[in-house]
Design a protein around this motif. Structure first.
Motif, PDB file in Angstrom:
ATOM      1  N   ALA A  73       0.756  -1.029  -0.040  1.00 19.62           N
ATOM      2  CA  ALA A  73       0.019  -0.139  -0.026  1.00 19.62           C
ATOM      3  C   ALA A  73       0.715   1.420   0.032  1.00 19.62           C
ATOM      4  O   ALA A  73       0.691   2.063  -0.414  1.00 19.62           O
ATOM      5  N   PHE A  81      -4.438  -7.721 -12.147  1.00 22.71           N
ATOM      6  CA  PHE A  81      -4.368  -9.140 -12.056  1.00 22.71           C
ATOM      7  C   PHE A  81      -4.889  -9.699 -13.184  1.00 22.71           C
ATOM      8  O   PHE A  81      -5.848  -9.251 -13.725  1.00 22.71           O
ATOM      9  N   TYR A  87     -13.779  -7.183  -6.356  1.00 24.12           N
ATOM     10  CA  TYR A  87     -14.585  -7.476  -5.082  1.00 24.12           C
ATOM     11  C   TYR A  87     -15.902  -7.809  -5.683  1.00 24.12           C
ATOM     12  O   TYR A  87     -16.735  -7.155  -5.871  1.00 24.12           O
ATOM     13  N   SER A 102      -9.414   4.311   0.455  1.00 21.42           N
ATOM     14  CA  SER A 102      -8.421   3.949   1.394  1.00 21.42           C
ATOM     15  C   SER A 102      -8.079   5.072   2.264  1.00 21.42           C
ATOM     16  O   SER A 102      -7.857   6.106   1.959  1.00 21.42           O
TER      17      SER A 102
ATOM     18  N   TYR B 210      -5.789 -13.555  -4.415  1.00 17.23           N
ATOM     19  CA  TYR B 210      -5.231 -12.394  -5.085  1.00 17.23           C
ATOM     20  C   TYR B 210      -6.563 -11.508  -4.964  1.00 17.23           C
ATOM     21  O   TYR B 210      -6.000 -10.146  -5.222  1.00 17.23           O
ATOM     22  N   ILE B 211      -7.535 -11.675  -4.287  1.00 19.41           N
ATOM     23  CA  ILE B 211      -8.400 -10.663  -4.094  1.00 19.41           C
ATOM     24  C   ILE B 211      -7.933  -9.871  -2.816  1.00 19.41           C
ATOM     25  O   ILE B 211      -7.939  -8.719  -2.612  1.00 19.41           O
ATOM     26  N   GLU B 213      -4.654  -9.562  -2.068  1.00 16.15           N
ATOM     27  CA  GLU B 213      -3.556  -9.045  -2.896  1.00 16.15           C
ATOM     28  C   GLU B 213      -4.117  -7.708  -3.225  1.00 16.15           C
ATOM     29  O   GLU B 213      -3.386  -6.673  -3.089  1.00 16.15           O
ATOM     30  N   ALA B 214      -5.118  -7.671  -3.975  1.00 20.38           N
ATOM     31  CA  ALA B 214      -5.515  -6.586  -4.767  1.00 20.38           C
ATOM     32  C   ALA B 214      -6.011  -5.750  -3.659  1.00 20.38           C
ATOM     33  O   ALA B 214      -5.702  -4.120  -3.863  1.00 20.38           O
ATOM     34  N   ALA B 215      -6.634  -5.762  -2.763  1.00 21.32           N
ATOM     35  CA  ALA B 215      -7.156  -5.002  -1.672  1.00 21.32           C
ATOM     36  C   ALA B 215      -5.689  -4.458  -0.786  1.00 21.32           C
ATOM     37  O   ALA B 215      -5.704  -3.163  -0.709  1.00 21.32           O
ATOM     38  N   GLU B 216      -4.691  -5.205  -0.857  1.00 15.61           N
ATOM     39  CA  GLU B 216      -3.458  -4.571  -0.250  1.00 15.61           C
ATOM     40  C   GLU B 216      -2.936  -3.766  -0.926  1.00 15.61           C
ATOM     41  O   GLU B 216      -2.450  -2.589  -0.392  1.00 15.61           O
ATOM     42  N   VAL B 217      -2.641  -4.024  -2.487  1.00 14.29           N
ATOM     43  CA  VAL B 217      -2.171  -2.819  -3.281  1.00 14.29           C
ATOM     44  C   VAL B 217      -2.889  -1.660  -3.104  1.00 14.29           C
ATOM     45  O   VAL B 217      -2.734  -0.519  -3.178  1.00 14.29           O
ATOM     46  N   ASP B 218      -4.260  -1.728  -3.114  1.00 17.84           N
ATOM     47  CA  ASP B 218      -5.314  -0.742  -3.168  1.00 17.84           C
ATOM     48  C   ASP B 218      -5.382   0.177  -1.702  1.00 17.84           C
ATOM     49  O   ASP B 218      -5.960   0.936  -1.684  1.00 17.84           O
ATOM     50  N   GLY B 219      -4.623  -0.559  -0.828  1.00 15.90           N
ATOM     51  CA  GLY B 219      -4.336   0.125   0.478  1.00 15.90           C
ATOM     52  C   GLY B 219      -5.326  -0.080   1.284  1.00 15.90           C
ATOM     53  O   GLY B 219      -5.621   0.784   2.432  1.00 15.90           O
ATOM     54  N   ALA B 220      -6.228  -1.244   1.455  1.00 18.01           N
ATOM     55  CA  ALA B 220      -6.997  -1.702   2.470  1.00 18.01           C
ATOM     56  C   ALA B 220      -6.220  -1.854   3.690  1.00 18.01           C
ATOM     57  O   ALA B 220      -5.487  -3.181   3.569  1.00 18.01           O
ATOM     58  N   ARG B 224     -10.364  -3.518   7.085  1.00 20.53           N
ATOM     59  CA  ARG B 224     -11.362  -3.441   5.932  1.00 20.53           C
ATOM     60  C   ARG B 224     -11.375  -4.685   5.269  1.00 20.53           C
ATOM     61  O   ARG B 224     -12.302  -4.838   4.659  1.00 20.53           O
ATOM     62  N   THR B 228     -14.843  -6.214   4.085  1.00 15.94           N
ATOM     63  CA  THR B 228     -15.252  -5.992   2.760  1.00 15.94           C
ATOM     64  C   THR B 228     -15.083  -7.460   1.748  1.00 15.94           C
ATOM     65  O   THR B 228     -15.589  -7.544   0.715  1.00 15.94           O
ATOM     66  N   ILE B 229     -14.008  -8.291   2.346  1.00 19.76           N
ATOM     67  CA  ILE B 229     -13.964  -9.418   1.425  1.00 19.76           C
ATOM     68  C   ILE B 229     -14.350 -10.630   2.337  1.00 19.76           C
ATOM     69  O   ILE B 229     -15.046 -11.427   1.691  1.00 19.76           O
ATOM     70  N   PRO B 232     -18.231 -11.076   3.673  1.00 24.17           N
ATOM     71  CA  PRO B 232     -19.279 -11.200   2.447  1.00 24.17           C
ATOM     72  C   PRO B 232     -19.156 -12.484   1.993  1.00 24.17           C
ATOM     73  O   PRO B 232     -20.023 -13.096   1.614  1.00 24.17           O
TER      74      PRO B 232
END
Lengths: 337, 316
Positions: A73, A81, A87, A102, B210-211, B213-220, B224, B228-229, B232
């Protein structure tokens, strides 16, 4: 946007050396494609830049800043990807807005809406904003995936075979779009693929990776016409480059260390001159035809215009263009005349 | 060309008598279909549908199974009136609701937490999973019986452990009116939390890495990402676990009978235990048939509404 610099980057998984002391600098605003077969270490390199993998050695710099120890981050990179990684329970809008919400880059709701709508328009998914992400087609999903990267205005974009799960037509469309967007934004993109067409059409520069090592870095034209080795030569071009023993083409002034001649299929002409060969097979591809030839013990491909009348089983003469010939030594490295 | 073949075929068909054609081809599709589903249908009718209907019929009579010679009288809705007018019945239903709600609450809470802890790579991962799952493999009657020993005020380990941490003195989990309803909740939670955990674990494993990982890169933040993942995406699994547990606990009988047999007083007398008493100790067959019908309609209705809701969650 920012420059990406890898310094002796190394990553091992158990016994496997995925990336070995990789040195690479990608200029600000450059579209750089890492090309290589499966298991070459392309994705690992990308993940090292993103921070999704930890370096075992070396450093990663983004925009002149050493980010080797930072979490993904904090590196402010965007990652696209192969499997979209949307999501699933969110709408397209919320997927696109996710990075903007974020805590690292809190934006006002008005600004989020404005950015998301801007990007959606750019990628032509503005009519889908209210849809659930899982209700989209593959092409739309990957547009959202790319869009999620674009909304952020990050340091750089990292793309891991983003088009490989799409069908051929969509792949072509998105390829063109992606290149357009990159030019418009002046974005730095590190793009990983095993598809040579993607590499040749989009890249400002290509890096050919094999077994965790960079074999060659250069412009697509450069890598195609002056490959550093047999491996690189074989990676680009379809049908693949012909490799002949020296004695298959008599009377050629070649460097003394040369052991093999490399010649691209489009540089083999069936014009009644040159070496004798028999036509084994003709593959009509529409605008062009691939003629499979046998000359003595050697087999080679010639790429000729689609209207060719050569028939399998007939004898022809194949002229190999002298200027286009490449010479390779014992170890497979190119030697210049 | 195609047309001529068709007409040739047609004329050949016309010559063959209809009966012999059927025999030549063996059984018709419909016959094969019937042959395959008939055994199942017969079994289903004999052991599910018929008893259900018979039970409903009996609920309108004064039938007593221990007096076979007695005249059976049709008494209309009298059994239902008596049931719904009885305060005791509401008491049993309340005990059941307390048991079902709290046991599911704790099982979901602990089961999900355990799954979340187990859903990562560490040494002895498989060993711990097996250990945690063990209680589920025991027979409920056995569980009920040996927990009576664990709950012994003087020699039971449960009281010993509680007294180790807080000075609670002599108390009896099974004998105390206030504690007994919680006793059955504790034992059921001990036994069935692993089940909820396994289903949650399956849910957690189904979320691709990878979901995250995507969230990690997006700064979540991890927090969160969890809301959010993880939540749900596990929710449909969790809801399925709740459904299974709710149906099971509505008809809970053996474990509680062995543990408290409904006591002290009727503080742990679940609807199912009371039903068994009315039916096979008091032999009020018609009356208990009415009670069973009410329970059935309640559970069936609730389960149906719940499944509709579950499908909506899955569609999201």
């Amino acid at each position: 946007m920012a420059e990406i610099r890898l310094e002796r980057a190394t990553k091992t998984f158990g016994q496997v050396h995925a990336v070995r002391e990789l040195d690479l600098t990608i200029a600000d605003g450059e579209f750089f494609v890492l090309l290589g077969p499966t298991g070459a270490g392309k994705t690992t390199t990308l993940r090292l830049v993103a921070g999704l993998e930890k370096l075992d050695g070396g450093r990663v710099h983004l925009g002149g800043r050493d980010v080797s120890a930072l979490a993904p981050a904090a590196r402010d990179v965007a990652f696209v990807f192969q499997q979209y990684a949307l999501y699933p329970h969110y709408t397209v809008f919320d997927n696109l807005a996710f990075p903007l919400r974020s805590p690292l880059r809190r934006r006002s709701p008005q600004e989020v809406t404005r950015r998301v709508e801007e990007v959606a328009k750019l990628l032509r998914i503005e009519s889908k904003l209210k849809n659930k992400a899982t209700k989209l087609s593959g092409g739309e999903m990957q547009r959202v995936g790319i869009g999620r990267a674009l909304v952020r205005e990050p340091n750089c974009f990292l793309m891991d075979e983003p088009l490989s799960s799409l069908d051929a037509k969509l792949r072509e469309d998105l390829r063109v779009e992606l290149k357009h967007i990159q030019r418009d934004l002046g974005a730095t993109i590190l793009y990983v693929t095993h598809d040579q067409i993607e590499a040749l059409t989009m890249a400002d520069r290509i890096g050919v990776l094999e077994e965790g090592r960079l074999l060659q870095v250069g412009t697509p034209r450069d890598v195609y016409t002056r490959p550093a080795s047999v491996s690189v030569a074989r990676r680009l071009g379809s049908p693949a480059i012909n490799l002949l023993r020296m004695d298959a083409v008599p009377g050629i002034a070649a460097p003394s260390r040369a052991r093999n001649i490399g010649i691209r299929p489009e540089d083999v002409q069936l014009n009644g001159r040159g070496i004798e060969a028999e036509v084994e097979q003709v593959e009509h591809l529409g605008a062009e035809s691939v003629v499979v030839l046998r000359a003595g013990e050697e087999r080679m491909h010639a790429l000729v215009s689609g209207g060719t009348s050569v028939q399998p089983g007939t004898a022809v003469r194949a002229e190999l263009s002298r200027e286009a010939m490449l010479f390779f030594d014992e170890a497979g490295q190119r030697v210049d005349a | 060309m195609a047309e001529s073949t068709l007409t040739a075929e047609g004329s050949r068909r016309a010559q063959v008598p209809v009966g012999s054609r059927g025999r030549a081809r063996g059984l018709s599709d419909r016959a094969v279909l019937l042959l395959f589903i008939t055994p199942t249908l017969v079994l289903l009718l004999a052991i599910n549908i018929f008893p259900l209907i018979w039970n409903i019929v009996l609920s309108f009579t004064n039938y007593r199974a221990n007096q076979p010679g007695r005249e059976i009288k049709w008494i209309g809705l009298r059994n239902y009136e008596r049931l719904l007018g009885s305060e005791d019945i509401w008491g049993y239903l309340q005990v059941t609701a307390h048991f079902v709600c709290w046991s599911i609450f704790f099982q979901v809470l602990i089961g999900f937490s355990l799954a979340w802890l187990l859903n990562r790579q560490f040494r002895g991962h498989a060993f711990w999973t097996t250990v945690i799952v063990l209680p589920m493999m025991l027979s409920p009657a056995v569980v009920g019986t040996f927990w009576t020993y664990l709950f012994q005020p003087q020699s039971g380990i449960f009281n010993y452990i509680v007294n180790f941490f807080i000075d609670a003195g002599d108390f009896s989990m099974i004998g105390d009116v206030a504690l007994a309803p919680w006793t059955i909740v504790i034992v059921d939670t001990w036994m069935w939390t692993p089940f909820v955990m396994l289903i949650c674990l399956a849910g957690l494993r189904s979320i691709p890495e990878y979901i995250y990982e995507a969230a990690e890169v997006d700064g979540a933040s991890p927090w969160r990402q969890f809301w959010t993942i993880t939540v749900p995406m596990v929710l449909p699994f969790l809801m399925l676990a709740v459904l299974f547990r709710a149906i099971e606990n509505f008809k809970m009988f053996d474990m509680v009978v062995e543990l408290t047999s409904g006591g002290p007083g009727s503080t742990t007398e679940l609807a199912s235990i009371n039903l068994k008493r009315e039916a096979f100790e008091s032999w009020k067959t018609g009356y208990s048939a009415a009670f069973a019908t009410i329970l059935f309609v309640t559970v069936f209705g609730a389960a149906n509404i719940y499944v509709k809701f579950l499908n909506q969650v899955k569609k999201r």
